[in-house]
Scaffold this active site. Sequence first.
Site, PDB file in Angstrom:
ATOM      1  N   ASP A  40      61.672  55.354  79.500  1.00 50.98           N
ATOM      2  CA  ASP A  40      60.256  55.330  79.103  1.00 50.98           C
ATOM      3  C   ASP A  40      59.355  55.358  80.329  1.00 50.98           C
ATOM      4  OD1 ASP A  40      60.738  55.321  76.429  1.00 50.98           O
ATOM      5  OD2 ASP A  40      60.320  53.201  76.105  1.00 50.98           O
ATOM      6  N   ARG A  81      60.378  43.779  69.206  1.00 52.97           N
ATOM      7  CA  ARG A  81      59.371  44.785  68.856  1.00 52.97           C
ATOM      8  C   ARG A  81      59.064  44.715  67.354  1.00 52.97           C
ATOM      9  NH1 ARG A  81      58.778  51.343  69.188  1.00 52.97           N
ATOM     10  NH2 ARG A  81      56.787  51.339  70.234  1.00 52.97           N
ATOM     11  N   LYS A 125      64.165  63.457  67.480  1.00 50.66           N
ATOM     12  CA  LYS A 125      64.317  62.471  68.548  1.00 50.66           C
ATOM     13  C   LYS A 125      64.764  61.191  67.854  1.00 50.66           C
ATOM     14  CE  LYS A 125      61.512  59.823  71.863  1.00 50.66           C
ATOM     15  NZ  LYS A 125      60.194  59.701  72.491  1.00 50.66           N
ATOM     16  N   TRP A 126      66.016  60.830  68.046  1.00 52.41           N
ATOM     17  CA  TRP A 126      66.636  59.694  67.331  1.00 52.41           C
ATOM     18  C   TRP A 126      66.538  58.458  68.232  1.00 52.41           C
ATOM     19  CZ3 TRP A 126      70.565  60.065  63.035  1.00 52.41           C
ATOM     20  CH2 TRP A 126      71.132  58.831  62.735  1.00 52.41           C
ATOM     21  N   ASP A 127      65.645  57.560  67.839  1.00 53.45           N
ATOM     22  CA  ASP A 127      65.351  56.402  68.685  1.00 53.45           C
ATOM     23  C   ASP A 127      66.087  55.163  68.181  1.00 53.45           C
ATOM     24  OD1 ASP A 127      64.117  54.934  70.692  1.00 53.45           O
ATOM     25  OD2 ASP A 127      62.102  55.654  70.225  1.00 53.45           O
ATOM     26  N   TRP A 143      64.937  47.964  80.959  1.00 58.63           N
ATOM     27  CA  TRP A 143      64.002  48.863  80.295  1.00 58.63           C
ATOM     28  C   TRP A 143      63.010  49.398  81.344  1.00 58.63           C
ATOM     29  CZ3 TRP A 143      58.598  48.249  79.638  1.00 58.63           C
ATOM     30  CH2 TRP A 143      58.016  49.306  78.925  1.00 58.63           C
ATOM     31  N   ASP A 192      55.821  62.333  67.665  1.00 55.25           N
ATOM     32  CA  ASP A 192      56.559  61.083  67.873  1.00 55.25           C
ATOM     33  C   ASP A 192      56.239  60.095  66.756  1.00 55.25           C
ATOM     34  OD1 ASP A 192      57.526  58.570  69.561  1.00 55.25           O
ATOM     35  OD2 ASP A 192      58.163  60.327  70.703  1.00 55.25           O
ATOM     36  N   ASP A 193      56.361  58.837  67.062  1.00 56.50           N
ATOM     37  CA  ASP A 193      56.193  57.732  66.112  1.00 56.50           C
ATOM     38  C   ASP A 193      54.836  57.798  65.388  1.00 56.50           C
ATOM     39  OD1 ASP A 193      56.619  55.346  64.868  1.00 56.50           O
ATOM     40  OD2 ASP A 193      56.931  54.186  66.696  1.00 56.50           O
ATOM     41  N   ASN A 202      65.236  51.050  69.105  1.00 57.90           N
ATOM     42  CA  ASN A 202      64.400  50.281  70.027  1.00 57.90           C
ATOM     43  C   ASN A 202      64.694  48.797  70.130  1.00 57.90           C
ATOM     44  OD1 ASN A 202      62.569  52.056  71.408  1.00 57.90           O
ATOM     45  ND2 ASN A 202      61.825  52.622  69.394  1.00 57.90           N
ATOM     46  N   CYS A 225      67.776  58.517  72.158  1.00 58.72           N
ATOM     47  CA  CYS A 225      66.759  57.716  72.834  1.00 58.72           C
ATOM     48  C   CYS A 225      66.984  56.287  72.383  1.00 58.72           C
ATOM     49  CB  CYS A 225      65.375  58.211  72.401  1.00 58.72           C
ATOM     50  SG  CYS A 225      64.014  57.170  72.958  1.00 58.72           S
TER      51      CYS A 225
END
Length: 730
Positions: free
Chosen positions: A543, A438, A471-473, A193, A361-362, A475, A521
Amino acid sequence: MATYAVKKWVYSLTIFVTTATVALGQQPIRYLEAKKLFVLDIGKVSYVFGINQHNELQHHYWGGRLWRDEDLPATLVSDAPGLDRQEYPGWGESLFSEPSLKVSFPDGNRAVVLHYVSHAIAGDTLTITLKDILSPLYAHLHYKIFPETGILRRDVTIENRTDTPVVIESAQSAAWSLPRGPGYRLRYLSGRWAGEWQLHEEPVQTGTQVLESRRGITSHQMNPWFALDRDDNRDQEKGDVWFGALGWSGNWKISVEQTPDLQVRVTGGYNTFDFAYRLPAKQSLTTPPFYAGYTEGGMGEASRILHRFERTEILPKPGADKVRQVLYNSWEATQFNVEEAGQEALADKAASIGAERFVMDDGWFGKRNNDHTGLGDWYVNPAKFPHGLKPLIDHVHRLGMDFGLWVEPEMVNPDSDLYRQHPDWAMHYDGRPRTESRNQLVLNMARDDVKEYTYQWLDQLVKNNDIAFLKWDNNRYFTEPGWPEVPAENQRMLWVKYTQNVYEILDRLRARYPKLEIETCASGGGRVDLSILRRVDQAWTSDNTEALDRLTIQDGFSYAYTPHVMMDWVTDVPNFNGRSVPLKFRFLVAMQGSLGIGADLNKWQDQDLTLAKEMIAYYKQVRNAVQNGLLYRLASPRQADWSATEYVAEDGSQAVVYSFLHSQHFGRSLPLLRLLGLEERGLYRIHRIDAKVADKSEVVSGAYLMHEGVGLSLEGDYDSTSFFLERIQP
Ligand code: GLA
């Protein structure tokens, strides 16, 4: 655009004419009946294999273009059945190297010996059917040629025509055999990461090197790309290179083997780790596509081939033919504290410096005030956006930008309404703790009800809001990959079904909303491969946006993937590492792919905004060459304290150069930068952004720029420059 299209057309025509002249009247894919050989002519590459005396499919040749079928052997002979040059060996007989297929039958029988049955040639595809010598288990090998780039695509459909289920323990897409001999060197991309895309190289020695992901997605740690060259040739632009990339966004494996008699093989497909795919009677399983190519033009040309292939054959149309927009993203500026007025203020500033897309974003949904809560609750947060998203989206449109939104559809926070309603939707084993990462769990997308629910809310989101971009994340990685709702013997199908269902959601969204663009992403660059790239328009590279780190990250990325999809943001300093590099340096680094701005523009001074405006205007002049052109690595950021890249437009009309100095050593000047890929007889006008190009001529010939080079006066720490050449003659 028009000239680009013409140039591409001329390029294809050249290949066609060359091909046609050398092999007049010959089909690019042909079966030589008398020799039992298949010959695949793929532009500048030939690939030859055939049926040996044991009725097995045996590899013969992969390399530069051949033109004379008479040169090929009259028969392919293998010393013993099952040896290590088979195109697609089952595990059986005396095979001790990596098998392409391993199957367990219900009676405990675990040998598969694949013999040739039939083949069919249809234009640019060849299908060969192999069958196990005992059972009606079939492998249909698909070959598709791409003559413009020399790339060959392989995948395999395994068909169970028996009356019972069988368990597939290994299903590989292809085994690639290289010319037998010593001295190969493997290059691959590993990382972590915020430190993805580190290029490694090591000698190939007897034994097996395994590149893989066991994490459920493509992964930061390894990327499914390889390149092999030989004889320690370090020239970027010369020497044999065999390279390939596997298109699979789940667990994958590429094994690079050298047998004691110096046969190098690359086998890749589904990762065999924890793999047990129960294939019911009369059903089939298709492996991921494995693409590979060959060039004698060194690593530089290998990358350019892949870049062109991705733009022309992989990326969704029509996006791949356009230039990517300059986007602004709010993440580093506001984190979870998004709300209407704040986002509108950022949008005003973003538009004023030239951004064309605004991405929130988020933090906009559910009770998402931090990363502990709200993931899974995809309704607009009423406290942050009391009137929904429409006022913000309208505002962004009035500023002349389009609007994009962050989503993370495959995940759930335990503290969410979704999880409270459907705790069983998260991947888990009954009775065992659910490992959080997370503060979130992975939704089991292998379940069709979870897939359908996810598609429905995404569909509503895009239908009810004027959204140009997602934006398809994703995590986190998989842990406890259980699926207790299905019989134990089917649970491990999750490794395949999860990814297939994610692909299906993306495919359906794209079909329903053809103008919608999507970014892949996964905490940065954790899910970039040739099958996700068929479904998205761009990729979040890492990132880590710190400009100096970013030079090696971007350099590594470019070995496998085109700068067209490589998203790079300019962000604030100090950034990762606590390092502060000048804004100009940050801009020039980020301009080597698709430019974005991810800084808190509220903190920028007037002079920063002015510089940003100039830089973005400059980028818009050169971005077609950067995103859709030919990349030449003039000096690697991994080898020296300075580096340089050059991008030449496909039609030759423009070349752009970037150069970066990390830190100066007193009294040591930089070597002249000798450019590549220009026309010797061409005349080029130099457009500078500063006074750091030593030569003050207005117009210079291609010959001079390539043979003598350009002097750059970079000095101090973190100095940088860029210039572009406009071809004015002929
Ligand atoms: C991941 C992404 C970032 C950002 C955050 C939001 O880390 O890689 O770019 O979107 O999630 O939570």
